[in-house]
Design an enzyme around this catalytic site. Structure first.
Site, PDB file in Angstrom:
ATOM      1  N   ARG A 104     -26.311 -32.882  30.298  1.00  0.00           N
ATOM      2  CA  ARG A 104     -26.178 -33.942  31.307  1.00  0.00           C
ATOM      3  C   ARG A 104     -25.926 -33.237  32.639  1.00  0.00           C
ATOM      4  O   ARG A 104     -24.851 -32.665  32.855  1.00  0.00           O
ATOM      5  CB  ARG A 104     -25.027 -34.869  30.928  1.00  0.00           C
ATOM      6  CG  ARG A 104     -24.834 -36.069  31.839  1.00  0.00           C
ATOM      7  CD  ARG A 104     -23.697 -36.922  31.302  1.00  0.00           C
ATOM      8  NE  ARG A 104     -23.319 -37.982  32.210  1.00  0.00           N
ATOM      9  CZ  ARG A 104     -23.784 -39.233  32.176  1.00  0.00           C
ATOM     10  NH1 ARG A 104     -24.676 -39.562  31.242  1.00  0.00           N
ATOM     11  NH2 ARG A 104     -23.381 -40.146  33.026  1.00  0.00           N
ATOM     12  N   HIS A 131     -33.300 -40.773  32.525  1.00  0.00           N
ATOM     13  CA  HIS A 131     -32.221 -41.038  31.567  1.00  0.00           C
ATOM     14  C   HIS A 131     -32.855 -41.593  30.279  1.00  0.00           C
ATOM     15  O   HIS A 131     -32.666 -42.759  29.929  1.00  0.00           O
ATOM     16  CB  HIS A 131     -31.227 -42.046  32.165  1.00  0.00           C
ATOM     17  CG  HIS A 131     -29.893 -42.053  31.505  1.00  0.00           C
ATOM     18  ND1 HIS A 131     -29.606 -41.327  30.364  1.00  0.00           N
ATOM     19  CD2 HIS A 131     -28.741 -42.723  31.819  1.00  0.00           C
ATOM     20  CE1 HIS A 131     -28.358 -41.539  30.018  1.00  0.00           C
ATOM     21  NE2 HIS A 131     -27.805 -42.378  30.882  1.00  0.00           N
ATOM     22  N   GLN A 134     -30.768 -43.473  27.468  1.00  0.00           N
ATOM     23  CA  GLN A 134     -30.345 -44.831  27.820  1.00  0.00           C
ATOM     24  C   GLN A 134     -31.452 -45.838  27.558  1.00  0.00           C
ATOM     25  O   GLN A 134     -31.229 -46.890  26.952  1.00  0.00           O
ATOM     26  CB  GLN A 134     -29.933 -44.885  29.290  1.00  0.00           C
ATOM     27  CG  GLN A 134     -29.473 -46.267  29.749  1.00  0.00           C
ATOM     28  CD  GLN A 134     -28.234 -46.725  29.033  1.00  0.00           C
ATOM     29  OE1 GLN A 134     -27.208 -46.056  29.059  1.00  0.00           O
ATOM     30  NE2 GLN A 134     -28.294 -47.878  28.371  1.00  0.00           N
ATOM     31  N   ASP A 220     -28.665 -51.567  37.595  1.00  0.00           N
ATOM     32  CA  ASP A 220     -27.720 -50.454  37.517  1.00  0.00           C
ATOM     33  C   ASP A 220     -26.881 -50.489  38.788  1.00  0.00           C
ATOM     34  O   ASP A 220     -27.164 -51.271  39.708  1.00  0.00           O
ATOM     35  CB  ASP A 220     -28.482 -49.130  37.386  1.00  0.00           C
ATOM     36  CG  ASP A 220     -27.612 -47.972  36.930  1.00  0.00           C
ATOM     37  OD1 ASP A 220     -26.397 -48.185  36.718  1.00  0.00           O
ATOM     38  OD2 ASP A 220     -28.122 -46.848  36.806  1.00  0.00           O
ATOM     39  N   CYS A 260     -26.739 -50.524  32.102  1.00  0.00           N
ATOM     40  CA  CYS A 260     -26.403 -49.302  31.367  1.00  0.00           C
ATOM     41  C   CYS A 260     -24.926 -48.946  31.456  1.00  0.00           C
ATOM     42  O   CYS A 260     -24.458 -48.077  30.709  1.00  0.00           O
ATOM     43  CB  CYS A 260     -27.277 -48.137  31.809  1.00  0.00           C
ATOM     44  SG  CYS A 260     -27.053 -47.665  33.533  1.00  0.00           S
ATOM     45  N   ARG A 288     -26.527 -46.930  21.914  1.00  0.00           N
ATOM     46  CA  ARG A 288     -26.646 -45.517  22.294  1.00  0.00           C
ATOM     47  C   ARG A 288     -26.285 -44.647  21.087  1.00  0.00           C
ATOM     48  O   ARG A 288     -26.926 -43.620  20.824  1.00  0.00           O
ATOM     49  CB  ARG A 288     -25.706 -45.193  23.468  1.00  0.00           C
ATOM     50  CG  ARG A 288     -26.142 -45.695  24.827  1.00  0.00           C
ATOM     51  CD  ARG A 288     -27.323 -44.906  25.398  1.00  0.00           C
ATOM     52  NE  ARG A 288     -27.051 -43.494  25.538  1.00  0.00           N
ATOM     53  CZ  ARG A 288     -26.434 -42.947  26.585  1.00  0.00           C
ATOM     54  NH1 ARG A 288     -26.002 -43.704  27.586  1.00  0.00           N
ATOM     55  NH2 ARG A 288     -26.244 -41.640  26.637  1.00  0.00           N
TER      56      ARG A 288
END
Length: 307
Positions: A104, A131, A134, A220, A260, A288
């Site tokens: 990450r 991402h 996600q 988001d 998310c 997830r």
């Protein structure tokens, strides 16, 4: 099996994504029944974090444990990566000591350089550009709630960030449509998004028009990690791009709402939406865990026989 990485959503074909979704369903069912499934016993996941996280760390660490393996947390603040060790050198060493790596970080180039020198699969836990884990969970959640996403319409409201870019890639791979509405100056950059063409997305100046008839509305935060200095300006620029009850009424009657997380109620989403009947954000967050378990299984074992 051939070494595979998951750095962008389009690294897998439609058939491969559908396989991962099928395995997710099976693995999740085992979890819900408290039935042990340890296909990755004695395997080790190295997790490298340059950006902080809640859901990414929790889901990967718990997921690897639930598959019988172990996970090691590495922060660039307390490793040689944070002291100037070349990414390529770190990849050579770390990949000789574990079975799979999740990173990450900031620029996509960093993870691409690491993967080029890695002896084991590398997973993108988030970069500035993409991402994929996600959106893997988001699409599985839609499939779980509504069936196939093929031919459906997803409305993306807000910043054209890494999650938006990944939704656009997913639309090309899985054959659905994305309506994007961003404030002026925050539009999609096709090259940055890694798009092949424009057949699967359309941009709208009016977010209400983007949401009209959508099967899923998603958003988001207005200010992603790394853009904190722009926070006040973004609040002004995005004030008309809040997903509220009126916007959800423009979508289909049974439309889903996703985010998310973490969410800022009163900014990108109204509390009545994220806490309302359309929202599946908690199921989305839980998934997830399950989609990433299926991803780990696929990268390390390939396609397994149904059990």
């Amino acid at each position: 099996m051939k070494l595979r990485h998951f750095l962008r959503f389009k690294d897998f074909s439609r058939a491969e994504h559908e396989y991962v979704f099928a395995r997710t369903k099976w693995i999740k069912a085992k979890f819900k029944k408290y039935q042990r499934y340890w296909p990755l016993e004695d395997r080790t996941l190295a997790m490298i974090f340059e950006k902080p996280s809640t859901r990414t760390r929790m889901s990967f660490e718990a997921g690897m444990h639930q598959l019988g393996g172990s996970a090691i947390f590495l922060s660039t603040r307390d490793s040689q990566l944070g002291r100037g060790e070349p990414v390529e050198d770190a990849a050579q060493v770390i990949s000789r000591m574990c079975d799979v790596v999740m990173i990450r970080t900031f620029e996509q180039e960093i993870i691409e350089r690491f993967a080029a020198q890695s002896r084991v699969p590398v997973i993108n836990g988030l970069t500035n550009e993409y991402h994929p884990c996600q959106v893997l969970a988001d699409i599985y959640t839609f499939v779980e709630q509504r069936g196939s996403i093929r031919g459906k319409t997803v409305a993306w409201i807000g910043d054209s960030n890494n999650v938006c870019n990944t939704w656009l890639q997913a639309a090309e791979v899985l054959d659905f449509n994305v309506h994007v509405s961003t404030p002026p100056g925050y539009q999609v950059e096709p090259e940055r998004a890694g798009l092949y063409g424009t057949d699967h997305y359309e941009e709208f100046r009016d977010p209400m028009q983007a949401a009209k008839g959508a099967h899923l509305v998603t958003t988001d935060v207005w200010t992603s990690m790394g853009f904190e200095s722009e926070n006040e300006a973004r609040k002004r620029d995005f004030e008309d791009w809040q997903v509220d009850a009126e916007m959800m009424r423009a979508a289909k009657k049974d439309a889903l709402f996703m985010h998310c997380l973490p969410a800022h109620r009163g900014e990108e989403v109204a509390a009545e939406v994220i806490d309302g009947k359309h929202a599946v954000v908690w199921e989305e967050a839980e998934n997830r865990l399950h989609t990433q378990k299926a991803l780990l299984e696929f990268l390390l074992l390939g396609k397994v026989k149904k059990q």
